[in-house]
Motif scaffolding. Structure first.
Motif, PDB file in Angstrom:
ATOM      1  N   LYS A 196      21.658  48.689  43.418  1.00  0.00           N
ATOM      2  CA  LYS A 196      21.665  49.519  42.208  1.00  0.00           C
ATOM      3  C   LYS A 196      22.834  50.503  42.181  1.00  0.00           C
ATOM      4  O   LYS A 196      22.909  51.361  41.293  1.00  0.00           O
ATOM      5  CB  LYS A 196      20.355  50.282  42.110  1.00  0.00           C
ATOM      6  N   ARG A 197      23.713  50.407  43.187  1.00  0.00           N
ATOM      7  CA  ARG A 197      24.921  51.244  43.293  1.00  0.00           C
ATOM      8  C   ARG A 197      24.601  52.723  43.485  1.00  0.00           C
ATOM      9  O   ARG A 197      25.381  53.596  43.115  1.00  0.00           O
ATOM     10  CB  ARG A 197      25.831  51.042  42.060  1.00  0.00           C
ATOM     11  N   HIS A 198      23.454  52.994  44.100  1.00  0.00           N
ATOM     12  CA  HIS A 198      23.114  54.375  44.441  1.00  0.00           C
ATOM     13  C   HIS A 198      23.798  54.812  45.737  1.00  0.00           C
ATOM     14  O   HIS A 198      23.881  56.009  46.016  1.00  0.00           O
ATOM     15  CB  HIS A 198      21.594  54.534  44.573  1.00  0.00           C
ATOM     16  N   VAL A 199      24.218  53.836  46.541  1.00  0.00           N
ATOM     17  CA  VAL A 199      25.027  54.084  47.737  1.00  0.00           C
ATOM     18  C   VAL A 199      26.189  53.102  47.716  1.00  0.00           C
ATOM     19  O   VAL A 199      26.164  52.096  47.004  1.00  0.00           O
ATOM     20  CB  VAL A 199      24.209  53.941  49.040  1.00  0.00           C
ATOM     21  N   ASP A 200      27.220  53.392  48.505  1.00  0.00           N
ATOM     22  CA  ASP A 200      28.400  52.520  48.538  1.00  0.00           C
ATOM     23  C   ASP A 200      28.257  51.375  49.525  1.00  0.00           C
ATOM     24  O   ASP A 200      28.798  50.282  49.298  1.00  0.00           O
ATOM     25  CB  ASP A 200      29.639  53.353  48.908  1.00  0.00           C
ATOM     26  N   LEU A 201      27.550  51.628  50.630  1.00  0.00           N
ATOM     27  CA  LEU A 201      27.327  50.638  51.683  1.00  0.00           C
ATOM     28  C   LEU A 201      25.916  50.838  52.219  1.00  0.00           C
ATOM     29  O   LEU A 201      25.315  51.898  52.030  1.00  0.00           O
ATOM     30  CB  LEU A 201      28.341  50.798  52.823  1.00  0.00           C
ATOM     31  N   ALA A 202      25.398  49.830  52.911  1.00  0.00           N
ATOM     32  CA  ALA A 202      24.089  49.957  53.564  1.00  0.00           C
ATOM     33  C   ALA A 202      24.219  49.450  54.996  1.00  0.00           C
ATOM     34  O   ALA A 202      24.758  48.365  55.234  1.00  0.00           O
ATOM     35  CB  ALA A 202      23.025  49.171  52.814  1.00  0.00           C
ATOM     36  N   TYR A 203      23.745  50.268  55.935  1.00  0.00           N
ATOM     37  CA  TYR A 203      23.787  49.904  57.356  1.00  0.00           C
ATOM     38  C   TYR A 203      22.502  49.169  57.728  1.00  0.00           C
ATOM     39  O   TYR A 203      21.403  49.569  57.304  1.00  0.00           O
ATOM     40  CB  TYR A 203      23.929  51.172  58.194  1.00  0.00           C
ATOM     41  N   GLY A 204      22.631  48.112  58.520  1.00  0.00           N
ATOM     42  CA  GLY A 204      21.434  47.401  58.956  1.00  0.00           C
ATOM     43  C   GLY A 204      21.771  46.232  59.856  1.00  0.00           C
ATOM     44  O   GLY A 204      22.923  46.030  60.261  1.00  0.00           O
ATOM     45  N   GLU A 205      20.729  45.438  60.167  1.00  0.00           N
ATOM     46  CA  GLU A 205      20.882  44.261  61.026  1.00  0.00           C
ATOM     47  C   GLU A 205      21.134  43.041  60.151  1.00  0.00           C
ATOM     48  O   GLU A 205      20.444  42.836  59.148  1.00  0.00           O
ATOM     49  CB  GLU A 205      19.617  44.081  61.874  1.00  0.00           C
TER      50      GLU A 205
END
Length: 204
Positions: free
Chosen positions: A122-131
């Motif tokens: 939804k473009r609320h953040v620029d990137l997402a950290y995860g596995e």
């Protein structure tokens, strides 16, 4: 089948003549049970504190930790300096790779992996950290919500293990049995087939 890691564990023990019961619980409870010698802990990462308590199987899977971004966007550089003006989604209470241990970075917390990736979609953040494997599974199984999300940048690899408390009854016997079953699966290709079916490339 409760995921490739559980499938591998069941089959490795079956080949060694053991049937296992899988119990899913919050991670803190899993660790408490393992540290009380009430169960084996599966999918654990090693660190110095845990090494004082547990003995481990051979590595089972490699988990790749890193950044998801929007489909078609350039892959971000892994250096913290390149991320300083971006907002990174982060699952609450999750482990963070040393590459992101910079006080100048901006994180936004989410209650779970799906919520984290949904914020990115939804473009609320620029990137997402995860596995990587867990994220790609969510992308495949919720395509309407996450169709514009893809894996971008690898920051760190972690091996996962089966762990038993050093004082666990029959610890040596059980770890040896599991290792033999795992080796048998790798030798006949069934281990690689399970990973391929799950869309993983996480063989140690």
């Amino acid at each position: 089948k409760n995921g490739p890691a559980v499938e591998i564990a069941k089959e490795a023990f079956r080949r060694a003549g053991y049937a296992i019961r899988v119990q899913f619980a919050p991670w803190a409870r899993n660790m408490q049970q393992g540290e009380s010698a009430k169960c084996a802990v599966f999918g654990i990462w090693r660190n110095p504190a845990r090494d004082l308590l547990f003995d481990y199987s051979q590595p089972i899977l490699t988990q790749k930790l890193g950044l998801f971004g929007l489909r078609g966007a350039p892959a971000p550089a892994p250096q913290a300096q390149a991320l300083k003006f971006l907002t990174i989604g982060l699952e609450r209470d999750s482990y963070v790779s040393p590459a992101l241990n910079d006080k100048g970075l901006h994180f936004e917390l989410a209650n779970g992996n799906l919520a984290n990736l949904s914020k990115l979609a939804k473009r609320h953040v620029d990137l997402a950290y995860g596995e990587k494997g867990a994220g790609q599974y969510l992308i495949r199984t919720t395509p309407d919500a996450l169709s514009n999300v893809e894996w971008k940048t690898e920051l760190e690899n972690k091996y996962t293990y089966l762990a038993l408390l050093k004082t666990y009854p029959q610890k040596e016997t059980l770890l040896s049995a599991f290792n033999q079953g795992l080796a048998s699966m790798k030798a006949d290709g069934s281990y690689q087939k399970i990973l391929a079916t799950a869309g993983l490339d996480g063989a140690p």
